[in-house]
Design a protein around this motif. Structure first.
Motif, PDB file in Angstrom:
ATOM      1  N   MET A 110       0.817  -1.233   0.000  1.00 63.13           N
ATOM      2  CA  MET A 110       0.000   0.000   0.000  1.00 63.13           C
ATOM      3  C   MET A 110       0.845   1.275   0.000  1.00 63.13           C
ATOM      4  SD  MET A 110      -3.169  -0.783   2.561  1.00 63.13           S
ATOM      5  CE  MET A 110      -2.138  -0.879   4.004  1.00 63.13           C
ATOM      6  N   PRO A 186       3.127  -8.037   8.358  1.00 64.86           N
ATOM      7  CA  PRO A 186       2.324  -7.360   9.386  1.00 64.86           C
ATOM      8  C   PRO A 186       2.093  -8.290  10.565  1.00 64.86           C
ATOM      9  CG  PRO A 186       1.030  -7.762   7.380  1.00 64.86           C
ATOM     10  CD  PRO A 186       2.373  -8.404   7.177  1.00 64.86           C
ATOM     11  N   ILE A 326      -6.036   3.347  12.027  1.00 64.04           N
ATOM     12  CA  ILE A 326      -6.428   1.976  11.667  1.00 64.04           C
ATOM     13  C   ILE A 326      -7.888   1.727  12.044  1.00 64.04           C
ATOM     14  CG2 ILE A 326      -6.046  -0.477  12.226  1.00 64.04           C
ATOM     15  CD1 ILE A 326      -3.029   0.188  12.341  1.00 64.04           C
ATOM     16  N   TRP A 329      -9.863   3.605   9.243  1.00 63.00           N
ATOM     17  CA  TRP A 329      -9.625   3.190   7.868  1.00 63.00           C
ATOM     18  C   TRP A 329      -9.727   1.673   7.681  1.00 63.00           C
ATOM     19  CZ3 TRP A 329      -9.319   3.555   2.910  1.00 63.00           C
ATOM     20  CH2 TRP A 329      -8.847   4.670   2.235  1.00 63.00           C
ATOM     21  N   GLY A 330      -9.454   0.973   8.779  1.00 64.44           N
ATOM     22  CA  GLY A 330      -9.398  -0.485   8.666  1.00 64.44           C
ATOM     23  C   GLY A 330      -8.056  -0.965   8.123  1.00 64.44           C
ATOM     24  N   ARG A 331      -7.112  -0.086   7.985  1.00 68.80           N
ATOM     25  CA  ARG A 331      -5.757  -0.452   7.556  1.00 68.80           C
ATOM     26  C   ARG A 331      -4.808   0.651   8.002  1.00 68.80           C
ATOM     27  NH1 ARG A 331      -4.443   3.447   4.498  1.00 68.80           N
ATOM     28  NH2 ARG A 331      -5.562   4.125   2.658  1.00 68.80           N
ATOM     29  N   SER A 332      -3.526   0.376   7.994  1.00 70.46           N
ATOM     30  CA  SER A 332      -2.600   1.394   8.508  1.00 70.46           C
ATOM     31  C   SER A 332      -2.358   2.484   7.466  1.00 70.46           C
ATOM     32  CB  SER A 332      -1.286   0.756   8.963  1.00 70.46           C
ATOM     33  OG  SER A 332      -0.691   0.054   7.916  1.00 70.46           O
TER      34      SER A 332
END
Ligand code: NDP
Ligand code: OAA
Length: 443
Positions: A110, A186, A326, A329-332
Protein backbone atom coordinates in the motif's frame (compact mmCIF):
# COMPACT_ATOMS: atom_id res chain seq x y z
CA UNK A 1 11.93 -2.56 -40.81
CA UNK A 2 10.24 0.80 -41.09
CA UNK A 3 12.20 3.96 -40.50
CA UNK A 4 10.48 6.64 -38.44
CA UNK A 5 11.53 10.26 -38.56
CA UNK A 6 10.46 12.37 -35.65
CA UNK A 7 11.03 15.92 -34.60
CA UNK A 8 12.99 16.22 -31.44
CA UNK A 9 14.70 18.84 -29.31
CA UNK A 10 18.04 20.11 -30.58
CA UNK A 11 19.67 19.45 -27.24
CA UNK A 12 20.29 15.81 -26.62
CA UNK A 13 17.08 14.06 -25.71
CA UNK A 14 17.06 12.52 -22.26
CA UNK A 15 16.08 9.26 -23.85
CA UNK A 16 17.56 9.03 -27.30
CA UNK A 17 20.14 10.39 -29.58
CA UNK A 18 20.55 9.69 -33.22
CA UNK A 19 22.64 6.60 -32.58
CA UNK A 20 20.03 4.89 -30.45
CA UNK A 21 18.46 1.89 -32.10
CA UNK A 22 15.37 0.60 -30.42
CA UNK A 23 13.31 -2.46 -31.05
CA UNK A 24 9.66 -1.75 -30.41
CA UNK A 25 6.71 -4.01 -30.75
CA UNK A 26 4.51 -1.99 -33.10
CA UNK A 27 3.93 1.31 -34.77
CA UNK A 28 1.26 2.09 -32.24
CA UNK A 29 3.76 1.48 -29.49
CA UNK A 30 6.07 3.88 -31.24
CA UNK A 31 3.55 6.65 -31.40
CA UNK A 32 2.46 6.25 -27.81
CA UNK A 33 5.85 6.10 -26.25
CA UNK A 34 8.10 8.02 -28.57
CA UNK A 35 6.11 11.19 -28.44
CA UNK A 36 6.56 11.28 -24.69
CA UNK A 37 10.11 10.07 -24.75
CA UNK A 38 11.22 12.63 -27.26
CA UNK A 39 9.50 15.63 -25.81
CA UNK A 40 10.40 15.89 -22.16
CA UNK A 41 8.96 19.03 -20.61
CA UNK A 42 12.27 20.53 -19.57
CA UNK A 43 13.72 20.84 -23.05
CA UNK A 44 13.26 23.65 -25.46
CA UNK A 45 12.34 22.28 -28.85
CA UNK A 46 13.89 23.18 -32.15
CA UNK A 47 11.36 22.01 -34.71
CA UNK A 48 13.71 21.24 -37.57
CA UNK A 49 16.04 18.81 -35.87
CA UNK A 50 15.32 15.16 -36.62
CA UNK A 51 16.05 11.83 -35.13
CA UNK A 52 15.98 8.47 -36.85
CA UNK A 53 15.14 5.19 -35.27
CA UNK A 54 14.52 1.74 -36.57
CA UNK A 55 11.27 0.04 -35.74
CA UNK A 56 10.54 -3.63 -35.98
CA UNK A 57 6.90 -4.10 -36.87
CA UNK A 58 6.70 -7.78 -36.07
CA UNK A 59 8.78 -8.12 -32.92
CA UNK A 60 7.37 -9.34 -29.64
CA UNK A 61 7.70 -7.61 -26.27
CA UNK A 62 10.62 -5.18 -26.23
CA UNK A 63 13.01 -7.24 -24.17
CA UNK A 64 16.20 -7.03 -26.20
CA UNK A 65 18.12 -4.05 -27.40
CA UNK A 66 20.64 -3.91 -30.18
CA UNK A 67 23.51 -1.56 -29.59
CA UNK A 68 26.77 -1.54 -31.53
CA UNK A 69 25.83 -4.91 -33.00
CA UNK A 70 25.41 -6.51 -29.58
CA UNK A 71 22.09 -7.69 -28.27
CA UNK A 72 21.69 -6.61 -24.66
CA UNK A 73 19.06 -8.26 -22.51
CA UNK A 74 17.85 -7.13 -19.14
CA UNK A 75 16.53 -10.06 -17.23
CA UNK A 76 14.27 -8.43 -14.68
CA UNK A 77 13.21 -5.30 -16.49
CA UNK A 78 9.67 -4.52 -17.41
CA UNK A 79 8.08 -3.63 -20.75
CA UNK A 80 9.04 -0.30 -22.22
CA UNK A 81 11.72 0.08 -19.55
CA UNK A 82 13.68 -2.79 -21.12
CA UNK A 83 14.75 -0.48 -23.89
CA UNK A 84 18.24 0.84 -23.44
CA UNK A 85 18.72 4.53 -23.98
CA UNK A 86 21.98 6.26 -24.66
CA UNK A 87 22.39 7.92 -21.31
CA UNK A 88 26.08 8.66 -21.73
CA UNK A 89 25.48 11.27 -24.38
CA UNK A 90 22.77 12.75 -22.25
CA UNK A 91 24.97 13.03 -19.19
CA UNK A 92 27.37 15.13 -21.20
CA UNK A 93 24.72 17.77 -21.90
CA UNK A 94 24.68 18.93 -18.26
CA UNK A 95 20.94 19.42 -18.62
CA UNK A 96 20.19 16.18 -16.81
CA UNK A 97 21.85 14.72 -13.78
CA UNK A 98 23.37 11.27 -13.80
CA UNK A 99 20.80 8.51 -13.44
CA UNK A 100 20.32 7.20 -9.92
CA UNK A 101 19.14 3.73 -8.98
CA UNK A 102 16.49 3.49 -6.29
CA UNK A 103 15.40 0.20 -4.76
CA UNK A 104 12.01 -0.18 -3.08
CA UNK A 105 11.01 -3.34 -1.22
CA UNK A 106 7.40 -4.26 -0.51
CA UNK A 107 6.86 -2.53 -3.81
CA UNK A 108 3.44 -4.07 -4.38
CA UNK A 109 2.21 -2.92 -0.97
CA UNK A 110 0.00 0.00 0.00
CA UNK A 111 2.70 2.52 0.90
CA UNK A 112 4.66 1.83 -2.26
CA UNK A 113 1.55 2.30 -4.34
CA UNK A 114 1.69 5.97 -3.37
CA UNK A 115 5.44 6.36 -3.10
CA UNK A 116 6.57 5.00 -6.46
CA UNK A 117 4.57 7.56 -8.41
CA UNK A 118 5.99 10.38 -6.33
CA UNK A 119 9.52 9.14 -6.96
CA UNK A 120 8.88 8.81 -10.69
CA UNK A 121 7.29 12.25 -10.95
CA UNK A 122 10.44 14.07 -9.86
CA UNK A 123 8.84 15.31 -6.66
CA UNK A 124 11.55 13.74 -4.51
CA UNK A 125 14.86 14.06 -6.33
CA UNK A 126 14.02 17.00 -8.55
CA UNK A 127 12.82 17.68 -12.09
CA UNK A 128 16.26 17.15 -13.67
CA UNK A 129 17.08 13.86 -11.97
CA UNK A 130 16.44 10.72 -14.05
CA UNK A 131 15.81 7.61 -11.98
CA UNK A 132 15.71 3.84 -12.29
CA UNK A 133 13.33 2.00 -9.98
CA UNK A 134 14.32 -1.45 -8.76
CA UNK A 135 11.28 -3.10 -7.26
CA UNK A 136 11.68 -5.95 -4.82
CA UNK A 137 8.82 -8.34 -4.23
CA UNK A 138 8.33 -12.02 -3.55
CA UNK A 139 6.64 -15.00 -5.18
CA UNK A 140 3.49 -13.80 -3.38
CA UNK A 141 3.54 -10.45 -5.04
CA UNK A 142 5.20 -10.94 -8.41
CA UNK A 143 1.96 -10.63 -10.37
CA UNK A 144 0.99 -7.51 -8.47
CA UNK A 145 4.46 -6.13 -9.08
CA UNK A 146 3.90 -6.50 -12.80
CA UNK A 147 0.69 -4.55 -12.33
CA UNK A 148 2.65 -1.79 -10.59
CA UNK A 149 5.18 -1.73 -13.43
CA UNK A 150 2.34 -1.53 -15.99
CA UNK A 151 0.92 1.49 -14.20
CA UNK A 152 4.33 3.10 -14.16
CA UNK A 153 4.61 2.48 -17.90
CA UNK A 154 1.22 4.01 -18.54
CA UNK A 155 2.11 7.09 -16.53
CA UNK A 156 4.71 8.17 -19.14
CA UNK A 157 7.00 9.79 -16.58
CA UNK A 158 9.83 11.50 -18.49
CA UNK A 159 12.29 11.01 -15.63
CA UNK A 160 11.66 7.31 -15.20
CA UNK A 161 14.26 5.46 -17.28
CA UNK A 162 14.09 1.93 -15.98
CA UNK A 163 11.84 -0.29 -13.94
CA UNK A 164 13.21 -3.64 -12.88
CA UNK A 165 11.20 -6.11 -10.86
CA UNK A 166 12.64 -9.05 -9.00
CA UNK A 167 12.51 -11.30 -5.98
CA UNK A 168 16.22 -11.67 -5.23
CA UNK A 169 17.61 -8.74 -3.23
CA UNK A 170 21.13 -9.55 -4.46
CA UNK A 171 19.99 -8.72 -7.99
CA UNK A 172 17.52 -5.97 -7.24
CA UNK A 173 19.99 -4.04 -5.05
CA UNK A 174 22.75 -4.05 -7.66
CA UNK A 175 24.39 -0.58 -7.69
CA UNK A 176 21.48 1.13 -5.94
CA UNK A 177 22.19 4.54 -4.42
CA UNK A 178 19.00 4.61 -2.38
CA UNK A 179 17.13 1.70 -0.79
CA UNK A 180 13.69 2.25 0.69
CA UNK A 181 12.84 -0.87 2.62
CA UNK A 182 9.09 -1.07 3.15
CA UNK A 183 8.23 -4.75 2.84
CA UNK A 184 7.63 -6.47 6.16
CA UNK A 185 5.22 -8.99 7.57
CA UNK A 186 2.32 -7.36 9.39
CA UNK A 187 1.70 -8.55 12.91
CA UNK A 188 -1.10 -11.12 12.84
CA UNK A 189 -3.63 -11.90 15.56
CA UNK A 190 -2.05 -13.64 18.52
CA UNK A 191 1.46 -13.22 17.20
CA UNK A 192 4.08 -12.60 19.88
CA UNK A 193 6.17 -9.47 19.50
CA UNK A 194 9.30 -11.57 19.71
CA UNK A 195 8.07 -13.62 16.73
CA UNK A 196 7.41 -10.48 14.72
CA UNK A 197 10.88 -9.17 15.53
CA UNK A 198 12.36 -12.46 14.47
CA UNK A 199 10.39 -12.89 11.22
CA UNK A 200 10.96 -9.34 10.06
CA UNK A 201 14.48 -9.38 11.41
CA UNK A 202 15.30 -12.28 9.07
CA UNK A 203 14.04 -10.21 6.13
CA UNK A 204 16.21 -7.23 7.10
CA UNK A 205 19.26 -9.37 7.84
CA UNK A 206 19.03 -10.86 4.35
CA UNK A 207 18.52 -7.45 2.79
CA UNK A 208 21.42 -5.97 4.76
CA UNK A 209 23.70 -8.71 3.42
CA UNK A 210 22.46 -8.10 -0.11
CA UNK A 211 23.02 -4.35 0.17
CA UNK A 212 26.49 -4.99 1.52
CA UNK A 213 27.29 -7.16 -1.47
CA UNK A 214 25.53 -5.43 -4.33
CA UNK A 215 24.63 -1.81 -3.57
CA UNK A 216 26.66 1.30 -4.19
CA UNK A 217 29.12 1.58 -1.24
CA UNK A 218 27.57 4.87 -0.12
CA UNK A 219 23.95 3.72 -0.50
CA UNK A 220 21.44 5.53 1.74
CA UNK A 221 18.94 3.17 3.35
CA UNK A 222 15.56 4.17 4.76
CA UNK A 223 13.80 1.44 6.72
CA UNK A 224 10.02 1.78 6.90
CA UNK A 225 8.84 -1.78 7.59
CA UNK A 226 8.06 -2.27 11.26
CA UNK A 227 9.47 -2.45 13.83
CA UNK A 228 11.54 -0.03 11.79
CA UNK A 229 14.21 1.02 14.33
CA UNK A 230 15.24 -2.52 15.16
CA UNK A 231 14.89 -3.64 11.54
CA UNK A 232 17.25 -0.81 10.57
CA UNK A 233 19.70 -1.91 13.26
CA UNK A 234 19.64 -5.50 11.96
CA UNK A 235 20.07 -4.26 8.42
CA UNK A 236 23.11 -2.10 9.19
CA UNK A 237 24.76 -4.79 11.32
CA UNK A 238 24.54 -7.11 8.31
CA UNK A 239 26.08 -4.52 6.02
CA UNK A 240 29.48 -3.78 7.58
CA UNK A 241 30.89 -2.25 4.39
CA UNK A 242 28.25 0.48 4.32
CA UNK A 243 28.67 3.35 6.83
CA UNK A 244 26.21 2.87 9.72
CA UNK A 245 25.43 6.54 9.36
CA UNK A 246 23.74 5.81 6.03
CA UNK A 247 20.87 3.90 7.67
CA UNK A 248 17.66 5.59 8.78
CA UNK A 249 14.43 4.38 10.37
CA UNK A 250 11.39 6.38 9.32
CA UNK A 251 10.09 8.58 12.15
CA UNK A 252 9.16 11.45 9.87
CA UNK A 253 5.51 10.40 9.87
CA UNK A 254 5.53 10.89 13.65
CA UNK A 255 7.14 14.31 13.23
CA UNK A 256 4.48 15.31 10.72
CA UNK A 257 1.71 14.04 12.97
CA UNK A 258 3.15 16.00 15.92
CA UNK A 259 3.33 19.22 13.89
CA UNK A 260 -0.26 18.76 12.84
CA UNK A 261 -1.49 18.33 16.42
CA UNK A 262 0.40 21.38 17.67
CA UNK A 263 -0.88 23.50 14.79
CA UNK A 264 -4.42 22.38 15.47
CA UNK A 265 -4.20 23.31 19.15
CA UNK A 266 -2.52 26.66 18.48
CA UNK A 267 -4.89 27.54 15.63
CA UNK A 268 -2.07 28.14 13.16
CA UNK A 269 -1.34 26.57 9.81
CA UNK A 270 1.02 23.64 10.22
CA UNK A 271 3.88 25.23 8.28
CA UNK A 272 4.33 27.52 11.28
CA UNK A 273 5.53 24.62 13.43
CA UNK A 274 9.29 23.93 13.32
CA UNK A 275 12.10 22.25 15.28
CA UNK A 276 9.99 19.18 15.97
CA UNK A 277 11.97 16.26 17.35
CA UNK A 278 10.68 12.75 17.78
CA UNK A 279 12.96 10.97 20.22
CA UNK A 280 13.35 7.21 20.33
CA UNK A 281 11.43 4.34 18.89
CA UNK A 282 8.72 4.40 16.22
CA UNK A 283 6.33 2.92 18.77
CA UNK A 284 4.01 4.09 21.49
CA UNK A 285 7.01 5.01 23.65
CA UNK A 286 8.18 7.64 21.17
CA UNK A 287 8.65 11.12 22.63
CA UNK A 288 7.33 14.07 20.61
CA UNK A 289 9.39 16.97 21.98
CA UNK A 290 7.19 20.01 22.65
CA UNK A 291 9.89 21.58 24.82
CA UNK A 292 12.13 22.47 21.88
CA UNK A 293 9.55 22.72 19.11
CA UNK A 294 8.54 26.20 17.95
CA UNK A 295 5.40 27.83 16.64
CA UNK A 296 5.97 30.96 14.59
CA UNK A 297 9.52 30.91 15.97
CA UNK A 298 8.36 30.94 19.61
CA UNK A 299 8.70 28.09 22.12
CA UNK A 300 5.56 25.95 22.00
CA UNK A 301 5.01 26.38 25.76
CA UNK A 302 4.69 30.14 25.26
CA UNK A 303 2.07 29.70 22.57
CA UNK A 304 0.18 26.76 24.08
CA UNK A 305 -0.23 27.47 27.78
CA UNK A 306 -2.20 24.30 28.49
CA UNK A 307 0.89 22.38 29.63
CA UNK A 308 -1.12 19.45 30.93
CA UNK A 309 -2.42 18.93 27.39
CA UNK A 310 1.12 19.05 26.03
CA UNK A 311 2.35 16.45 28.48
CA UNK A 312 -0.61 14.12 28.19
CA UNK A 313 -3.08 14.77 25.38
CA UNK A 314 -0.58 15.90 22.77
CA UNK A 315 1.99 13.24 23.53
CA UNK A 316 -0.51 10.41 23.52
CA UNK A 317 -2.28 11.61 20.38
CA UNK A 318 0.99 11.42 18.45
CA UNK A 319 2.03 8.09 19.97
CA UNK A 320 -1.33 6.52 19.13
CA UNK A 321 -2.23 8.32 15.91
CA UNK A 322 -1.46 5.25 13.82
CA UNK A 323 -3.86 3.13 15.88
CA UNK A 324 -6.67 5.65 15.61
CA UNK A 325 -6.20 5.76 11.88
CA UNK A 326 -6.43 1.98 11.67
CA UNK A 327 -9.70 2.11 13.60
CA UNK A 328 -11.12 4.57 11.07
CA UNK A 329 -9.62 3.19 7.87
CA UNK A 330 -9.40 -0.49 8.67
CA UNK A 331 -5.76 -0.45 7.56
CA UNK A 332 -2.60 1.39 8.51
CA UNK A 333 -1.64 4.74 7.07
CA UNK A 334 -0.24 4.44 3.58
CA UNK A 335 -0.60 7.78 1.76
CA UNK A 336 0.68 9.89 4.65
CA UNK A 337 3.49 7.41 5.20
CA UNK A 338 4.52 7.78 1.56
CA UNK A 339 4.42 11.56 1.94
CA UNK A 340 6.61 11.31 5.02
CA UNK A 341 9.11 9.13 3.12
CA UNK A 342 9.26 11.87 0.50
CA UNK A 343 9.84 14.44 3.26
CA UNK A 344 12.53 12.28 4.88
CA UNK A 345 14.48 11.89 1.64
CA UNK A 346 14.05 15.53 0.66
CA UNK A 347 15.43 16.52 4.05
CA UNK A 348 18.63 14.67 3.16
CA UNK A 349 18.98 15.96 -0.40
CA UNK A 350 18.15 19.62 0.28
CA UNK A 351 19.82 21.86 2.86
CA UNK A 352 17.90 22.16 6.12
CA UNK A 353 16.53 25.68 6.58
CA UNK A 354 18.62 27.81 8.94
CA UNK A 355 17.81 27.14 12.59
CA UNK A 356 15.47 24.21 11.89
CA UNK A 357 15.96 20.43 11.99
CA UNK A 358 14.16 17.19 11.18
CA UNK A 359 13.79 13.85 12.93
CA UNK A 360 15.18 10.55 11.77
CA UNK A 361 15.96 7.24 13.39
CA UNK A 362 19.77 7.10 13.20
CA UNK A 363 22.59 5.03 14.65
CA UNK A 364 23.61 6.25 18.10
CA UNK A 365 27.30 6.36 17.46
CA UNK A 366 28.88 9.16 19.50
CA UNK A 367 25.64 10.97 20.28
CA UNK A 368 25.75 13.90 22.73
CA UNK A 369 22.55 12.96 24.60
CA UNK A 370 23.87 9.96 26.51
CA UNK A 371 21.67 7.53 24.59
CA UNK A 372 23.18 4.06 24.71
CA UNK A 373 25.47 3.45 21.75
CA UNK A 374 24.53 0.88 19.14
CA UNK A 375 20.81 1.62 18.77
CA UNK A 376 18.78 3.16 15.98
CA UNK A 377 17.15 6.05 17.81
CA UNK A 378 15.18 8.98 16.48
CA UNK A 379 16.98 12.29 17.05
CA UNK A 380 17.18 15.84 15.65
CA UNK A 381 19.25 16.05 12.46
CA UNK A 382 20.35 18.64 9.95
CA UNK A 383 21.63 18.17 6.41
CA UNK A 384 23.68 20.18 3.94
CA UNK A 385 21.66 18.54 1.19
CA UNK A 386 24.34 16.07 0.17
CA UNK A 387 22.44 12.96 1.32
CA UNK A 388 24.27 12.99 4.65
CA UNK A 389 23.25 14.49 8.01
CA UNK A 390 24.69 15.68 11.27
CA UNK A 391 23.07 15.49 14.68
CA UNK A 392 21.83 18.71 16.25
CA UNK A 393 23.92 18.72 19.41
CA UNK A 394 22.54 21.42 21.67
CA UNK A 395 18.89 20.53 22.20
CA UNK A 396 17.76 21.02 25.79
CA UNK A 397 16.44 17.97 27.62
CA UNK A 398 14.52 18.52 30.87
CA UNK A 399 13.49 15.92 33.46
CA UNK A 400 10.17 15.27 31.77
CA UNK A 401 11.83 14.49 28.46
CA UNK A 402 14.71 12.58 30.02
CA UNK A 403 12.38 10.17 31.81
CA UNK A 404 10.37 9.43 28.69
CA UNK A 405 13.37 9.18 26.41
CA UNK A 406 14.84 6.64 28.85
CA UNK A 407 11.70 4.52 28.52
CA UNK A 408 11.94 4.44 24.74
CA UNK A 409 15.66 3.68 25.03
CA UNK A 410 14.93 0.76 27.38
CA UNK A 411 12.38 -0.57 24.91
CA UNK A 412 14.88 -0.43 22.06
CA UNK A 413 17.50 -2.17 24.20
CA UNK A 414 14.98 -4.93 24.92
CA UNK A 415 14.21 -5.26 21.21
CA UNK A 416 17.91 -5.40 20.51
CA UNK A 417 18.39 -8.28 22.97
CA UNK A 418 15.64 -10.19 21.12
CA UNK A 419 17.48 -9.98 17.82
CA UNK A 420 21.04 -10.55 19.01
CA UNK A 421 21.15 -13.67 16.82
CA UNK A 422 20.54 -11.45 13.79
CA UNK A 423 22.99 -8.68 14.62
CA UNK A 424 25.96 -10.92 15.34
CA UNK A 425 25.86 -10.03 19.03
CA UNK A 426 25.41 -13.46 20.55
CA UNK A 427 22.41 -15.41 21.73
CA UNK A 428 19.04 -13.70 21.70
CA UNK A 429 17.28 -13.22 25.02
CA UNK A 430 13.78 -11.81 24.73
CA UNK A 431 12.22 -10.30 27.84
CA UNK A 432 9.72 -7.95 26.26
CA UNK A 433 6.79 -7.19 28.51
CA UNK A 434 3.18 -7.40 27.34
CA UNK A 435 2.93 -3.67 26.62
CA UNK A 436 6.41 -3.20 25.21
CA UNK A 437 7.07 -2.45 21.56
CA UNK A 438 3.55 -1.50 20.64
CA UNK A 439 3.63 -0.21 17.12
CA UNK A 440 1.73 3.04 16.66
CA UNK A 441 -0.93 0.98 14.88
CA UNK A 442 -1.35 -1.51 17.71
CA UNK A 443 -3.37 0.37 20.28
N1 NDP B 1 7.72 3.66 9.92
C1 NDP B 1 6.52 4.13 9.71
O1 NDP B 1 6.24 5.30 9.95
C2 NDP B 1 5.44 3.24 9.17
C3 NDP B 1 5.70 1.93 8.90
N2 NDP B 1 4.73 1.13 8.38
C4 NDP B 1 5.10 -0.25 8.10
O2 NDP B 1 5.39 -0.38 6.71
C5 NDP B 1 5.24 -1.74 6.33
C6 NDP B 1 4.50 -1.84 5.01
O3 NDP B 1 3.23 -1.27 5.12
P1 NDP B 1 2.18 -1.37 3.90
O4 NDP B 1 2.80 -1.02 2.62
O5 NDP B 1 0.98 -0.63 4.34
O6 NDP B 1 1.86 -2.91 3.97
P2 NDP B 1 1.31 -3.91 2.87
O7 NDP B 1 0.78 -5.07 3.63
O8 NDP B 1 0.45 -3.24 1.89
O9 NDP B 1 2.64 -4.33 2.11
C7 NDP B 1 3.66 -4.91 2.81
C8 NDP B 1 4.49 -5.74 1.88
O10 NDP B 1 5.38 -6.44 2.70
C9 NDP B 1 5.77 -7.58 2.05
N3 NDP B 1 6.13 -8.70 2.92
C10 NDP B 1 7.41 -9.02 3.17
N4 NDP B 1 7.47 -10.10 3.92
C11 NDP B 1 6.22 -10.51 4.17
C12 NDP B 1 5.67 -11.59 4.89
N5 NDP B 1 6.45 -12.48 5.53
N6 NDP B 1 4.33 -11.71 4.92
C13 NDP B 1 3.55 -10.82 4.29
N7 NDP B 1 4.03 -9.77 3.60
C14 NDP B 1 5.35 -9.62 3.53
C15 NDP B 1 4.67 -7.92 1.08
O11 NDP B 1 5.28 -7.85 -0.17
P3 NDP B 1 6.07 -9.04 -0.83
O12 NDP B 1 5.14 -10.20 -0.87
O13 NDP B 1 6.37 -8.46 -2.16
O14 NDP B 1 7.28 -9.28 -0.01
C16 NDP B 1 3.69 -6.78 1.16
O15 NDP B 1 3.32 -6.30 -0.11
C17 NDP B 1 4.58 -2.43 7.51
O16 NDP B 1 5.59 -3.08 8.25
C18 NDP B 1 4.03 -1.27 8.34
O17 NDP B 1 3.89 -1.61 9.69
C19 NDP B 1 3.47 1.59 8.09
C20 NDP B 1 3.16 2.91 8.35
C21 NDP B 1 4.11 3.82 8.95
O1 OAA C 1 1.67 0.17 13.19
C1 OAA C 1 1.68 0.26 11.94
O2 OAA C 1 1.85 -0.68 11.15
C2 OAA C 1 1.44 1.60 11.34
C3 OAA C 1 2.44 2.59 11.79
O3 OAA C 1 3.59 2.30 12.03
C4 OAA C 1 2.00 3.96 11.92
O4 OAA C 1 0.87 4.28 11.55
O5 OAA C 1 2.77 4.77 12.43
Amino acid sequence: MAMAELSTPQTTSPFLNSSSRLRLSSKLHLSNHFRQLLLPPLHTTTPNSKISCSVSQNSQAPVAVQENGLVKTKKECYGVFCLTYDLKAEEETRTWKKLINIAVSGAAGMISNHLLFKLASGEVFGPDQPIALKLLGSERSIQALEGVAMELEDSLFPLLREVDIGTDPNEVFQDVEWAILIGAKPRGPGMERADLLDINGQIFAEQGKALNKAASPNVKVLVVGNPCNTNALICLKNAPNIPAKNFHALTRLDENRAKCQLALKAGVFYDKVSNMTIWGNHSTTQVPDFLNARINGLPVKEVITDHKWLEEGFTESVQKRGGLLIQKWGRSSAASTAVSIVDAIKSLVTPTPEGDWFSSGVYTDGNPYGIEEGLVFSMPCRSKGDGDYELVKDVEIDDYLRKRIAKSEAELLAEKRCVAHLTGEGIAYCDLGPVDTMLPGEV
